[in-house]
Motif scaffolding. Structure first.
Motif, PDB file in Angstrom:
ATOM      1  N   ALA A 119      35.992  73.808  51.383  1.00 17.21           N
ATOM      2  CA  ALA A 119      34.945  72.782  51.297  1.00 17.21           C
ATOM      3  C   ALA A 119      35.292  71.595  52.189  1.00 17.21           C
ATOM      4  CB  ALA A 119      34.764  72.334  49.852  1.00 17.21           C
ATOM      5  N   PRO A 120      35.094  71.728  53.510  1.00 14.04           N
ATOM      6  CA  PRO A 120      35.431  70.629  54.428  1.00 14.04           C
ATOM      7  C   PRO A 120      34.680  69.335  54.149  1.00 14.04           C
ATOM      8  CG  PRO A 120      34.117  72.309  55.527  1.00 14.04           C
ATOM      9  CD  PRO A 120      34.526  72.886  54.218  1.00 14.04           C
ATOM     10  N   MET A 121      33.584  69.415  53.419  1.00 11.45           N
ATOM     11  CA  MET A 121      32.813  68.210  53.106  1.00 11.45           C
ATOM     12  C   MET A 121      33.632  67.216  52.298  1.00 11.45           C
ATOM     13  SD  MET A 121      29.080  67.964  51.284  1.00 11.45           S
ATOM     14  CE  MET A 121      28.214  66.389  51.200  1.00 11.45           C
ATOM     15  N   LEU A 122      34.639  67.699  51.571  1.00 11.20           N
ATOM     16  CA  LEU A 122      35.471  66.798  50.782  1.00 11.20           C
ATOM     17  C   LEU A 122      36.199  65.791  51.668  1.00 11.20           C
ATOM     18  CD1 LEU A 122      36.986  69.301  48.188  1.00 11.20           C
ATOM     19  CD2 LEU A 122      35.199  67.581  47.796  1.00 11.20           C
ATOM     20  N   VAL A 123      36.613  66.215  52.848  1.00  6.47           N
ATOM     21  CA  VAL A 123      37.292  65.298  53.771  1.00  6.47           C
ATOM     22  C   VAL A 123      36.303  64.242  54.264  1.00  6.47           C
ATOM     23  CG1 VAL A 123      38.567  65.108  55.944  1.00  6.47           C
ATOM     24  CG2 VAL A 123      38.911  67.100  54.460  1.00  6.47           C
ATOM     25  N   LEU A 124      35.085  64.672  54.553  1.00  2.00           N
ATOM     26  CA  LEU A 124      34.066  63.718  55.000  1.00  2.00           C
ATOM     27  C   LEU A 124      33.756  62.697  53.912  1.00  2.00           C
ATOM     28  CD1 LEU A 124      31.604  66.134  56.849  1.00  2.00           C
ATOM     29  CD2 LEU A 124      33.349  64.649  57.846  1.00  2.00           C
ATOM     30  N   LEU A 125      33.675  63.157  52.674  1.00  2.39           N
ATOM     31  CA  LEU A 125      33.398  62.244  51.566  1.00  2.39           C
ATOM     32  C   LEU A 125      34.556  61.274  51.344  1.00  2.39           C
ATOM     33  CD1 LEU A 125      31.733  64.715  49.042  1.00  2.39           C
ATOM     34  CD2 LEU A 125      30.613  62.851  50.278  1.00  2.39           C
ATOM     35  N   ALA A 126      35.790  61.759  51.522  1.00  2.00           N
ATOM     36  CA  ALA A 126      36.954  60.875  51.393  1.00  2.00           C
ATOM     37  C   ALA A 126      36.941  59.812  52.482  1.00  2.00           C
ATOM     38  CB  ALA A 126      38.240  61.685  51.455  1.00  2.00           C
ATOM     39  N   LEU A 127      36.619  60.224  53.692  1.00  2.00           N
ATOM     40  CA  LEU A 127      36.523  59.253  54.794  1.00  2.00           C
ATOM     41  C   LEU A 127      35.408  58.248  54.526  1.00  2.00           C
ATOM     42  CD1 LEU A 127      36.994  61.647  57.845  1.00  2.00           C
ATOM     43  CD2 LEU A 127      38.581  59.863  57.102  1.00  2.00           C
ATOM     44  N   LEU A 128      34.322  58.719  53.942  1.00  2.00           N
ATOM     45  CA  LEU A 128      33.224  57.822  53.599  1.00  2.00           C
ATOM     46  C   LEU A 128      33.667  56.812  52.547  1.00  2.00           C
ATOM     47  CD1 LEU A 128      30.295  56.935  53.808  1.00  2.00           C
ATOM     48  CD2 LEU A 128      29.684  58.769  52.198  1.00  2.00           C
ATOM     49  N   ALA A 129      34.451  57.252  51.566  1.00  2.00           N
ATOM     50  CA  ALA A 129      34.953  56.350  50.533  1.00  2.00           C
ATOM     51  C   ALA A 129      35.815  55.252  51.152  1.00  2.00           C
ATOM     52  CB  ALA A 129      35.763  57.135  49.500  1.00  2.00           C
ATOM     53  N   VAL A 130      36.670  55.615  52.104  1.00  2.00           N
ATOM     54  CA  VAL A 130      37.508  54.626  52.795  1.00  2.00           C
ATOM     55  C   VAL A 130      36.633  53.686  53.625  1.00  2.00           C
ATOM     56  CG1 VAL A 130      39.305  54.317  54.541  1.00  2.00           C
ATOM     57  CG2 VAL A 130      39.538  56.120  52.821  1.00  2.00           C
ATOM     58  N   ALA A 131      35.637  54.253  54.300  1.00  2.00           N
ATOM     59  CA  ALA A 131      34.764  53.445  55.146  1.00  2.00           C
ATOM     60  C   ALA A 131      33.948  52.446  54.332  1.00  2.00           C
ATOM     61  CB  ALA A 131      33.829  54.353  55.950  1.00  2.00           C
ATOM     62  N   LEU A 132      33.514  52.841  53.148  1.00  2.00           N
ATOM     63  CA  LEU A 132      32.752  51.932  52.300  1.00  2.00           C
ATOM     64  C   LEU A 132      33.579  50.718  51.897  1.00  2.00           C
ATOM     65  CD1 LEU A 132      30.834  54.430  49.963  1.00  2.00           C
ATOM     66  CD2 LEU A 132      29.834  52.926  51.681  1.00  2.00           C
ATOM     67  N   LEU A 133      34.856  50.950  51.574  1.00  2.00           N
ATOM     68  CA  LEU A 133      35.727  49.827  51.223  1.00  2.00           C
ATOM     69  C   LEU A 133      35.948  48.930  52.424  1.00  2.00           C
ATOM     70  CD1 LEU A 133      38.887  48.663  51.199  1.00  2.00           C
ATOM     71  CD2 LEU A 133      37.392  48.291  49.234  1.00  2.00           C
ATOM     72  N   TRP A 134      36.176  49.531  53.581  1.00  2.00           N
ATOM     73  CA  TRP A 134      36.360  48.744  54.808  1.00  2.00           C
ATOM     74  C   TRP A 134      35.114  47.899  55.081  1.00  2.00           C
ATOM     75  CZ3 TRP A 134      33.465  49.196  59.374  1.00  2.00           C
ATOM     76  CH2 TRP A 134      33.910  48.390  60.422  1.00  2.00           C
ATOM     77  N   ALA A 135      33.948  48.508  54.973  1.00  2.00           N
ATOM     78  CA  ALA A 135      32.710  47.769  55.226  1.00  2.00           C
ATOM     79  C   ALA A 135      32.486  46.684  54.184  1.00  2.00           C
ATOM     80  CB  ALA A 135      31.521  48.730  55.246  1.00  2.00           C
ATOM     81  N   TYR A 136      32.972  46.891  52.980  1.00  3.21           N
ATOM     82  CA  TYR A 136      32.821  45.915  51.901  1.00  3.21           C
ATOM     83  C   TYR A 136      33.695  44.686  52.125  1.00  3.21           C
ATOM     84  CZ  TYR A 136      32.882  44.012  47.137  1.00  3.21           C
ATOM     85  OH  TYR A 136      32.789  43.186  46.044  1.00  3.21           O
ATOM     86  N   SER A 137      34.952  44.905  52.513  1.00  2.00           N
ATOM     87  CA  SER A 137      35.939  43.826  52.463  1.00  2.00           C
ATOM     88  C   SER A 137      36.398  43.272  53.801  1.00  2.00           C
ATOM     89  CB  SER A 137      37.187  44.310  51.696  1.00  2.00           C
ATOM     90  OG  SER A 137      36.883  44.541  50.340  1.00  2.00           O
ATOM     91  N   TYR A 138      36.298  44.044  54.878  1.00  2.00           N
ATOM     92  CA  TYR A 138      36.978  43.665  56.115  1.00  2.00           C
ATOM     93  C   TYR A 138      36.010  43.404  57.266  1.00  2.00           C
ATOM     94  CZ  TYR A 138      41.350  44.869  53.855  1.00  2.00           C
ATOM     95  OH  TYR A 138      42.425  44.891  53.000  1.00  2.00           O
ATOM     96  N   PRO A 139      36.394  42.473  58.175  1.00  2.00           N
ATOM     97  CA  PRO A 139      35.595  42.219  59.372  1.00  2.00           C
ATOM     98  C   PRO A 139      35.578  43.470  60.256  1.00  2.00           C
ATOM     99  CG  PRO A 139      37.217  40.469  58.985  1.00  2.00           C
ATOM    100  CD  PRO A 139      37.569  41.602  58.077  1.00  2.00           C
TER     101      PRO A 139
END
Length: 298
Positions: A119-139
C-alpha cells in the motif's frame, strides 16, 4: 528524573487520543467493510505511527510557537503549548531534533507498512501529515497565523488519519466511508477552535489569526455549537456508511456541545474556560467513539 519529567511535559500525552482514535476508527471501518479479520501487527504499526505523529506535532509546535507562548498568561492543560521552553526546562534545539526524529520515525513506519501491505499510499499520507504540520506552524506558509490553522487540524485529524488506518488494514479506497469523514469534519473543526479559546489574548497580541482572536471567545463558542449541530445532522449518513444506525447515544455529544455555551461568560484565564473547552473536546471525542465502539462490538 528532572529531564524525564520535562520530556513527559513536552510530550503532552493526553493529546494522544486526538490521533489514536481516528486511526483506530479507520482500521475498524476497513475490517467491517472488507469482511477481513483485523491484522493485529498492522494495528500495532498504525498506532505506533500515531504516537510518533503526535509527538512530532507537539514538539514542532512548541518550537515554532515559542514567542507567542512566552506572551501567554492564560495557558491551560488544553492550550498554550507544553511550556517547557517558556520555563527553560528544555532547549529549542533539543525539541527541534526530537521533532525531526519523530518525523523520520513515522515515515519509516509508514514505509515498512507500505511494503508489507502493498500500500504505497501510506507513504503519501505520512508525507501529507508532515506537510500539514509544516504548513500549520512554519514559514513561509504558517497558516496558524493567517487564519487557516483550524482547517488544517480538521483535515489532518478527521481526514488523513482515518484514511491512513483504513488503507493500512486493506480497505478498498473506492469503498472508503466518505460520509463518515464528512460527519466528523465539522466537530473536529469545532474542537480545533475550542482549544484556541484560552489563548485568545496572546494570539491577538501576536497577530495569530485564530477564530477566537478574530471574533472573540463568545462568538467563537456559538460557532463551535453550530459545527457540532452540523455533525449531528450528518451523523445518520456517516454511521450508515459503516453499517451502523443513529441512536439515543448521540445525546452524549449533543449535551456536551450545549455545554459550550451554557458556561458563559468564559473569559480566558477563568475556570469557566476550562469547562467550555472540555465540553467541546468531549463532544468531538464522543462523536469519534460512538462509531468506533459500534464497529468494535460487532
Amino acid at each position: 528524573m528532572t529531564a524525564l519529567r520535562a520530556w513527559l511535559q513536552a510530550s503532552r500525552l493526553p493529546s494522544q487520543s486526538y490521533i489514536a482514535l481516528p486511526l483506530l476508527l479507520g482500521q475498524l471501518a476497513a475490517v467491517r467493510l472488507s469482511g477481513q479479520p483485523l491484522d493485529v501487527g498492522v494495528l500495532v504499526g498504525v498506532q505506533l505511527f500515531g504516537v510518533l505523529d503526535q509527538l512530532f506535532i507537539v514538539y514542532a509546535n512548541d518550537q515554532a510557537d515559542q514567542e507567542t507562548d512566552r506572551r501567554n498568561r492564560t495557558a491551560t492543560l488544553f492550550s498554550g503549548g507544553s511550556r517547557v521552553l517558556v520555563e527553560g526546562r528544555l532547549s529549542s534545539r533539543a525539541l527541534g531534533i526530537a521533532a525531526l526524529c519523530c518525523a523520520g520515525g513515522l515515515l519509516a513506519v509508514s514505509v515498512a507498512l507500505a511494503v508489507t501491505r502493498g500500500a504505497p499510499m501510506l507513504v503519501l499520507l505520512a508525507l501529507l501529515a508532515v506537510a500539514l504540520l509544516w504548513a500549520y506552524s512554519y514559514p513561509p506558509v504558517r497558516l496558524s497565523y493567517r487564519g487557516g490553522g483550524e482547517l488544517l487540524q480538521m483535515v489532518g485529524v478527521s481526514g488523513v488519519l482515518p484514511l491512513y488506518g483504513y488503507v493500512a488494514q486493506g480497505g478498498d479506497l473506492g469503498g472508503f466511508p466518505w460520509w463518515l469523514v464528512a460527519c466528523l469534519l465539522p466537530t473536529h473543526l469545532g474542537c480545533a477552535i475550542a482549544t484556541a479559546l484560552p489563548d485568545e489574548p496572546s494570539d491577538r497580541e501576536s497577530r495569530k489569526l485564530t477564530l477566537p482572536a478574530r471574533v472573540g471567545g463568545e462568538r467563537a463558542a456559538w460557532v463551535i455549537v453550530a459545527l457540532n449541530v452540523l455533525t449531528l445532522a450528518l451523523a445518520p449518513l456517516g454511521l450508515r456508511a459503516v453499517g451502523l444506525r443513529a441512536d439515543a447515544w448521540l445525546l452524549l455529544p449533543a449535551l456536551a456541545a450545549v455545554g459550550v455555551v451554557l458556561v458563559r461568560p468564559a473569559p480566558p484565564g477563568s475556570r469557566r474556560i476550562l469547562v467550555r473547552v472540555a465540553a467541546a473536546i468531549t463532544a468531538t471525542v464522543a462523536m469519534v467513539c460512538l462509531p468506533l465502539l459500534g464497529l468494535a462490538v460487532r
